[in-house]
Design a protein around this motif. Structure first.
Motif, PDB file in Angstrom:
ATOM      1  N   VAL A 278      -0.752  10.552  22.797  1.00 50.40           N
ATOM      2  CA  VAL A 278       0.177  10.760  21.689  1.00 50.40           C
ATOM      3  C   VAL A 278       0.470  12.245  21.500  1.00 50.40           C
ATOM      4  O   VAL A 278       1.602  12.636  21.191  1.00 50.40           O
ATOM      5  CB  VAL A 278      -0.398  10.156  20.395  1.00 50.40           C
ATOM      6  N   ILE A 281       3.449  13.530  23.469  1.00 50.94           N
ATOM      7  CA  ILE A 281       4.787  13.009  23.194  1.00 50.94           C
ATOM      8  C   ILE A 281       5.709  14.043  22.530  1.00 50.94           C
ATOM      9  O   ILE A 281       6.829  14.273  23.002  1.00 50.94           O
ATOM     10  CB  ILE A 281       4.703  11.729  22.334  1.00 50.94           C
ATOM     11  N   VAL A 285       8.943  14.777  25.055  1.00 56.18           N
ATOM     12  CA  VAL A 285      10.229  14.134  24.766  1.00 56.18           C
ATOM     13  C   VAL A 285      11.341  15.156  24.490  1.00 56.18           C
ATOM     14  O   VAL A 285      12.401  15.100  25.131  1.00 56.18           O
ATOM     15  CB  VAL A 285      10.096  13.121  23.610  1.00 56.18           C
ATOM     16  N   THR A 304      14.729  12.433  18.535  1.00 53.68           N
ATOM     17  CA  THR A 304      13.275  12.438  18.371  1.00 53.68           C
ATOM     18  C   THR A 304      12.864  12.088  16.944  1.00 53.68           C
ATOM     19  O   THR A 304      11.719  11.666  16.716  1.00 53.68           O
ATOM     20  CB  THR A 304      12.683  13.804  18.748  1.00 53.68           C
ATOM     21  N   ALA A 307      11.081   8.572  16.087  1.00 54.33           N
ATOM     22  CA  ALA A 307       9.644   8.304  16.043  1.00 54.33           C
ATOM     23  C   ALA A 307       9.117   8.437  14.622  1.00 54.33           C
ATOM     24  O   ALA A 307       8.274   7.642  14.171  1.00 54.33           O
ATOM     25  CB  ALA A 307       8.910   9.255  16.984  1.00 54.33           C
ATOM     26  N   MET A 342       4.955   4.538  25.527  1.00 51.42           N
ATOM     27  CA  MET A 342       4.876   5.878  26.113  1.00 51.42           C
ATOM     28  C   MET A 342       5.401   5.859  27.547  1.00 51.42           C
ATOM     29  O   MET A 342       6.185   6.725  27.955  1.00 51.42           O
ATOM     30  CB  MET A 342       3.425   6.378  26.109  1.00 51.42           C
ATOM     31  N   CYS A 345       9.248   5.613  28.464  1.00 48.30           N
ATOM     32  CA  CYS A 345      10.052   6.838  28.472  1.00 48.30           C
ATOM     33  C   CYS A 345      10.344   7.296  29.893  1.00 48.30           C
ATOM     34  O   CYS A 345      11.284   8.067  30.121  1.00 48.30           O
ATOM     35  CB  CYS A 345       9.339   7.953  27.709  1.00 48.30           C
ATOM     36  N   LEU A 361      12.336   4.829  20.907  1.00 49.32           N
ATOM     37  CA  LEU A 361      11.498   5.823  20.247  1.00 49.32           C
ATOM     38  C   LEU A 361      11.109   5.368  18.841  1.00 49.32           C
ATOM     39  O   LEU A 361       9.993   5.613  18.373  1.00 49.32           O
ATOM     40  CB  LEU A 361      12.214   7.170  20.176  1.00 49.32           C
ATOM     41  N   GLY A 364       8.369   2.820  19.314  1.00 56.18           N
ATOM     42  CA  GLY A 364       7.150   3.517  19.702  1.00 56.18           C
ATOM     43  C   GLY A 364       6.487   4.208  18.526  1.00 56.18           C
ATOM     44  O   GLY A 364       5.258   4.184  18.391  1.00 56.18           O
ATOM     45  N   ARG A 368       2.639   3.401  17.245  1.00 57.55           N
ATOM     46  CA  ARG A 368       1.659   4.501  17.246  1.00 57.55           C
ATOM     47  C   ARG A 368       1.127   4.744  15.844  1.00 57.55           C
ATOM     48  O   ARG A 368      -0.075   4.995  15.654  1.00 57.55           O
ATOM     49  CB  ARG A 368       2.294   5.789  17.792  1.00 57.55           C
ATOM     50  N   PHE A 437       4.971  10.899  31.806  1.00 63.92           N
ATOM     51  CA  PHE A 437       4.921   9.802  30.839  1.00 63.92           C
ATOM     52  C   PHE A 437       4.060   8.643  31.341  1.00 63.92           C
ATOM     53  O   PHE A 437       3.331   8.013  30.568  1.00 63.92           O
ATOM     54  CB  PHE A 437       6.331   9.308  30.519  1.00 63.92           C
ATOM     55  N   GLY A 441       0.551   7.567  29.427  1.00 65.53           N
ATOM     56  CA  GLY A 441       0.484   6.179  28.966  1.00 65.53           C
ATOM     57  C   GLY A 441      -0.760   5.483  29.480  1.00 65.53           C
ATOM     58  O   GLY A 441      -1.416   4.736  28.748  1.00 65.53           O
TER      59      GLY A 441
END
Length: 481
Positions: A278, A281, A285, A304, A307, A342, A345, A361, A364, A368, A437, A441
């Motif tokens: 995490v 990320i 990204v 972004t 998220a 993850m 991506c 996103l 995700g 998360r 990525f 992941g």
């Protein structure tokens, strides 16, 4: 019709605002560095000392936060932490040169090091176990939003106002926070505290400082490999006697015996693997969207932000999900889903529709955030009250290192793929990001193996979940004979 908020949720919101101030401040500064460097008559690379100074202050003072809260009272220390952070913000905003700015950032770091673990301790001691899942879901929001909102907000303030306002905006929030903490939070303190483990404080601080600085150097191309490896090696070398000391000392500053508690150990160790992924990320990204896809910073920021929006939607559904399925099932299944998002991506290309990227996103961010809420709630389910402050310090310390490792790992994986395609000094391409990525992941997915070892009724008192046909047994609490 009046809107009533329960006291545990009110306490969670007060603490979340303080943590949001810290999380946001730590990320907005990155986009303001070029303008700040011009103001100081220096270059942005030298000014990055301010970021490093803040990070090192966190590494040194997080381990001692629990002991200080027990000694002087959690409300007193939390208020003082907000005050120190706010004072540091003012000094940052009026800094005239690099030494003044670095000194102010050290002061901010001391305040920030106390805010996170002591704030979590305040929440744990303010909530009934039945309310903790809901309260913790509010507390996790700033951790998810800050790294996403920070860079575009920092760019906006710097472009349309002045970089000084990045720090001055903290002042009214900090002052209001102190008033609310004094009004609504009890000043719990332990009736007796052990003498401070000075040797443990010195060893742990030195080890964490070297490790965190070494990890930060990984992402800086101008830093040589020898310097980076030297700091990482020193951190590990000092860390070994620090661990031996913690295991032998009767009342250590860093209580590693807490890891023997099944729920705490699984969530701290497994959570570290998850957080490494995490942590990469927010680094990977935006870099992929801007460098790999050629987007401008504003367009990248709009995507972004998905998220952060996903994490906001989670706070309403986390409690019923955990009540229906229980901590173990959520950590296992949701952990695998989070790792999948993850790795997905790696399928993004410049031709991928923006709406598709946004939706993925968003999803995700939701999963998360649910995993974070589950981890941070279950971690303290079986920790006894006298050990709670030590547990929050240890948990915060490990989280800080894990997230820093994630950023460093993201940079390492990009450089590694450049070397694999025989272009070590070439420009980054989409394939380099896809490789990174997939690897992060898989690292986050490895945490699922540890979560599978939890008992089916782990944290049942917090979630309200009762596995069918299972006779629950209470896990041993830290401090039990």
């Amino acid at each position: 019709m009046s809107l009533r908020v329960s006291k545990p949720i009110l306490v969670a919101l007060i603490i979340a605002c303080a943590m949001f101030m810290e999380n946001l401040d730590g990320t907005v500064i990155t986009t303001a560095l070029p303008e700040m460097a011009k103001s100081f008559g220096t270059n942005p690379i030298r000014l990055s000392l301010g970021i490093t100074a803040y990070m090192l202050s966190l590494a040194v003072f997080i381990p001692i936060s629990g002991w200080i809260a027990d000694r002087f009272g959690a409300r007193t220390i939390f208020s003082a932490a907000i005050g120190v952070f706010t004072l540091g913000s003012i000094l940052c905003g009026i800094s005239q040169n690099v030494p003044e700015f670095v000194g102010a950032r050290v002061l901010q770091g001391i305040g920030g090091a106390m805010m996170v673990p002591v704030g979590r301790l305040v929440l744990l001691r303010s909530c009934e176990k039945s309310e903790l899942v809901r309260a913790m879901s509010y507390l996790m929001v700033p951790a998810m939003i800050g790294p996403v909102v920070g860079p575009p907000l920092g760019g906006f303030i710097t472009t349309f106002a002045s970089w000084h306002w990045i720090f001055f905006l903290n002042v009214p929030v900090g002052l209001l926070g102190i008033v609310l903490v004094q009004r609504f939070i009890e000043n719990h303190r332990e009736p007796a505290t052990a003498p401070l483990d000075w040797w443990g404080f010195v060893l742990t601080g030195l080890s964490l400082s070297c490790l965190m600085y070494g990890l930060e150097l990984v992402g800086r191309p101008e830093a040589g490999a020898a310097q980076t490896l030297g700091f990482l090696g020193a951190g590990l070398a000092i860390g070994l006697p620090a661990v031996r000391h913690a295991l032998k000392h009767p009342q250590p500053l860093v209580d590693l015996a807490l890891l023997r508690v099944p729920t705490f150990g699984a969530t701290v160790i497994g959570g570290s693997l998850f957080r490494i992924g995490v942590g990469a990320i927010p680094f990977l990204v935006p870099l992929m969207l801007q460098v790999g896809f050629g987007m401008d910073a504003f367009s990248s920021g709009l995507l972004t932000f998905a998220a952060a929006a996903g994490s906001l939607t989670m706070k309403m559904s986390g409690r019923p999900i955990l009540k229906r399925f229980g901590f173990r099932a959520v950590l296992v299944v949701n952990g695998a889903i989070s790792a999948f998002f993850m790795m997905i991506c790696a399928l993004f290309t410049p031709a991928t529709p923006a709406v598709t990227i946004f939706v993925l996103l968003l999803a995700g961010g939701f999963f998360r955030s649910l995993e974070f809420t589950s981890l941070n709630t279950l971690a303290f389910a079986d920790v006894s009250s006298p050990k709670m402050s030590a547990a929050t310090s240890l948990s915060s310390m490990v989280q800080q290192v894990s997230l820093g490792t994630g950023v460093a790992l993201g940079a390492i994986l990009l450089h590694l793929h450049l070397m694999l395609r025989d272009a070590p000094h070439g420009p980054l391409g989409t394939g380099d990001f896809h490789f990174a990525f997939v690897i992060i992941g898989l690292i986050s997915l490895a945490a699922v193996a540890l979560f599978m070892r939890l008992a089916p009724d782990a944290g049942a008192e917090l979630s309200g979940h009762r596995p069918r046909g299972f006779a629950p047994e209470r896990a041993p609490a830290a401090g039990d004979d």
